[in-house]
Scaffold this motif. Structure first.
Motif, PDB file in Angstrom:
ATOM      1  N   PHE A   1     -11.871 -35.951 -22.754  1.00  0.00           N
ATOM      2  CA  PHE A   1     -11.761 -34.609 -22.205  1.00  0.00           C
ATOM      3  C   PHE A   1     -11.234 -33.666 -23.286  1.00  0.00           C
ATOM      4  N   ARG A   2     -11.388 -32.370 -23.042  1.00  0.00           N
ATOM      5  CA  ARG A   2     -10.860 -31.339 -23.932  1.00  0.00           C
ATOM      6  C   ARG A   2     -10.118 -30.315 -23.096  1.00  0.00           C
ATOM      7  N   PHE A   3      -9.071 -29.731 -23.693  1.00  0.00           N
ATOM      8  CA  PHE A   3      -8.247 -28.761 -22.969  1.00  0.00           C
ATOM      9  C   PHE A   3      -7.920 -27.595 -23.879  1.00  0.00           C
ATOM     10  N   LEU A   4      -7.878 -26.400 -23.282  1.00  0.00           N
ATOM     11  CA  LEU A   4      -7.505 -25.201 -24.020  1.00  0.00           C
ATOM     12  C   LEU A   4      -6.668 -24.315 -23.109  1.00  0.00           C
ATOM     13  N   SER A   5      -5.592 -23.736 -23.659  1.00  0.00           N
ATOM     14  CA  SER A   5      -4.832 -22.720 -22.931  1.00  0.00           C
ATOM     15  C   SER A   5      -4.706 -21.486 -23.800  1.00  0.00           C
TER      16      SER A   5
ATOM     17  N   ARG B   1      -1.285 -12.117 -18.828  1.00  0.00           N
ATOM     18  CA  ARG B   1      -2.394 -12.913 -18.297  1.00  0.00           C
ATOM     19  C   ARG B   1      -2.505 -14.223 -19.071  1.00  0.00           C
ATOM     20  N   ALA B   2      -2.986 -15.252 -18.401  1.00  0.00           N
ATOM     21  CA  ALA B   2      -3.168 -16.546 -19.054  1.00  0.00           C
ATOM     22  C   ALA B   2      -4.364 -17.247 -18.437  1.00  0.00           C
ATOM     23  N   ALA B   3      -4.914 -18.190 -19.186  1.00  0.00           N
ATOM     24  CA  ALA B   3      -6.052 -18.966 -18.705  1.00  0.00           C
ATOM     25  C   ALA B   3      -6.040 -20.334 -19.358  1.00  0.00           C
ATOM     26  N   SER B   4      -6.550 -21.310 -18.652  1.00  0.00           N
ATOM     27  CA  SER B   4      -6.721 -22.646 -19.224  1.00  0.00           C
ATOM     28  C   SER B   4      -8.107 -23.149 -18.893  1.00  0.00           C
ATOM     29  N   LEU B   5      -8.639 -23.986 -19.788  1.00  0.00           N
ATOM     30  CA  LEU B   5      -9.939 -24.627 -19.599  1.00  0.00           C
ATOM     31  C   LEU B   5      -9.768 -26.123 -19.756  1.00  0.00           C
ATOM     32  N   LEU B   6     -10.329 -26.884 -18.842  1.00  0.00           N
ATOM     33  CA  LEU B   6     -10.359 -28.340 -18.926  1.00  0.00           C
ATOM     34  C   LEU B   6     -11.809 -28.767 -18.774  1.00  0.00           C
ATOM     35  N   ILE B   7     -12.317 -29.543 -19.727  1.00  0.00           N
ATOM     36  CA  ILE B   7     -13.735 -29.917 -19.736  1.00  0.00           C
ATOM     37  C   ILE B   7     -13.843 -31.424 -19.919  1.00  0.00           C
ATOM     38  N   SER B   8     -14.629 -32.069 -19.057  1.00  0.00           N
ATOM     39  CA  SER B   8     -14.864 -33.502 -19.156  1.00  0.00           C
ATOM     40  C   SER B   8     -16.246 -33.792 -18.605  1.00  0.00           C
ATOM     41  N   ARG B   9     -16.580 -35.085 -18.460  1.00  0.00           N
ATOM     42  CA  ARG B   9     -17.926 -35.395 -18.005  1.00  0.00           C
ATOM     43  C   ARG B   9     -17.978 -36.749 -17.317  1.00  0.00           C
ATOM     44  N   SER B  10     -19.037 -36.925 -16.564  1.00  0.00           N
ATOM     45  CA  SER B  10     -19.423 -38.229 -16.037  1.00  0.00           C
ATOM     46  C   SER B  10     -20.710 -38.611 -16.746  1.00  0.00           C
ATOM     47  N   ALA B  11     -21.384 -39.643 -16.266  1.00  0.00           N
ATOM     48  CA  ALA B  11     -22.620 -40.068 -16.929  1.00  0.00           C
ATOM     49  C   ALA B  11     -23.691 -38.990 -16.879  1.00  0.00           C
ATOM     50  N   SER B  12     -23.721 -38.192 -15.813  1.00  0.00           N
ATOM     51  CA  SER B  12     -24.824 -37.249 -15.629  1.00  0.00           C
ATOM     52  C   SER B  12     -24.404 -35.790 -15.605  1.00  0.00           C
ATOM     53  N   SER B  13     -23.101 -35.493 -15.583  1.00  0.00           N
ATOM     54  CA  SER B  13     -22.640 -34.117 -15.407  1.00  0.00           C
ATOM     55  C   SER B  13     -21.502 -33.783 -16.352  1.00  0.00           C
ATOM     56  N   VAL B  14     -21.410 -32.494 -16.683  1.00  0.00           N
ATOM     57  CA  VAL B  14     -20.253 -31.957 -17.387  1.00  0.00           C
ATOM     58  C   VAL B  14     -19.465 -31.113 -16.391  1.00  0.00           C
TER      59      VAL B  14
END
Length: 318
Positions: free
Chosen positions: A132-136, A142-155
């Motif tokens: 996974f990847r994370f960004l804040s 104001r603030a924001a965070s992003l969390l990105i990961s995946r399964s076999a077929s989806s992000v």
């Protein structure tokens, strides 16, 4: 403390196509999402991670205001986690946000980071504990965070934004885009999953102990010789400073609470075998269960449910 969201409230919020409030910021995904969810709380707080997990803690800044939690599921296709994160990061920076934390699995803190920060529950958001990847980011109040990961077929993409009034405009879906040119990779790619368990662990990637067999509803390992346990034990015994977290998983049969308990018993059962049969030092192995919350296959077929009944080994950062 991390907010807990009721699954029933979450299902009620699955209303794609609901008009979004107008606001100043508009981020664009690299592909149109298949599913989306939005939950807005007018008066709430969010613990924004500002550093990776270290010395048993996760450094956070608590920010109060209107909090919006969103998640999207994209067709995986040729998308990589970085190809999704990079353009979103650039858009935030272009709008004046300062990046506070930008990390991948191992640097973030792996399993410990994942369970110390707020994540929308399945099926809205899925996190592969080994990838996974994370960004804040922050811009004034104001603030924001992003969390990105995946399964076999989806992000899967999660964005949590907070501000004094209406949060930044949520990510707008677009038509599928031409794959973006990527910068040079900052980490080595995972070794091919060819059974080279030691190579994957050495590079900090989790491994699924694929040959373990659990009957539905049972925490007991079926009798047999398991090559994955032989390899894992050898890897641990080669260096007494090596440590792994065994993460137990179940299929979706039965209730969530009972399945979480069952998945931990399965992880504990594997830990017991490593210690009793292979002589692994118990200090090197911890066990945790997450129930049905991270499926690797469909729960609609017996074959899919069998794959979901598993234990993964996640190496601790060194």
């Amino acid at each position: 403390m991390t907010a807990r969201l009721c699954p029933f409230a979450l299902l009620a919020a699955l209303l794609p196509g609901v008009p979004r409030p107008a606001a100043a910021q508009d981020l664009t995904l690299p592909a149109a999402p298949r599913d989306s969810i939005v939950i807005t709380a007018e008066f709430d707080s969010y613990d924004l991670p500002v550093g990776g997990w270290k010395n048993g803690t996760l450094p956070v800044e608590r920010i109060e205001g209107m909090v919006q939690r969103r998640a999207w599921r994209l067709e995986a296709g040729d998308l990589t986690l970085l190809s999704v994160l990079a353009p979103l990061r650039e858009q935030l920076q272009a709008q004046g946000f300062d990046i506070l934390l930008d990390c991948e699995t191992r640097v973030c803190g792996g399993f410990d980071f994942r369970f110390a920060t707020e994540v929308l529950p399945e099926p809205a958001m899925h996190v592969d504990l080994g990838d996974f990847r994370f960004l804040s980011a922050r811009k004034g109040d104001r603030a924001a965070s992003l969390l990105i990961s995946r399964s076999a077929s989806s992000v899967f993409v999660q964005m949590i934004s907070v501000g004094p009034d209406a949060p930044p405009e949520p990510i707008a879906a677009t038509e599928p885009a031409v794959p973006l040119p990527l910068p040079s990779p900052v980490t080595a790619p995972a070794p091919a999953d060819t059974g080279d368990l030691a190579a994957r662990l050495d590079q900090g990637y989790g491994v699924v102990l694929d040959d373990l067999l659990f009957a539905s509803g049972s925490a007991a390992l079926a009798e047999g010789d398991y090559a994955s346990l032989t390899a894992l034990a050898a890897w641990l015994k080669a260096d007494p400073d090596r440590m792994v977290l065994l993460v137990g998983h179940t299929d979706a049969s039965g209730g969530v609470t009972s399945n979480v308990a069952l998945s931990e018993k399965r992880a504990q059962a594997v830990r017991g075998v490593l210690m009793s049969r292979f002589g692994v030092n118990g200090r090197q192995v911890q066990a945790q269960g997450v129930g049905p919350m991270a499926p690797r296959d469909t729960n609609a077929t017996e074959e899919g449910r069998r794959k979901n009944r598993r234990v993964e080994a996640i190496p601790a950062p060194t």
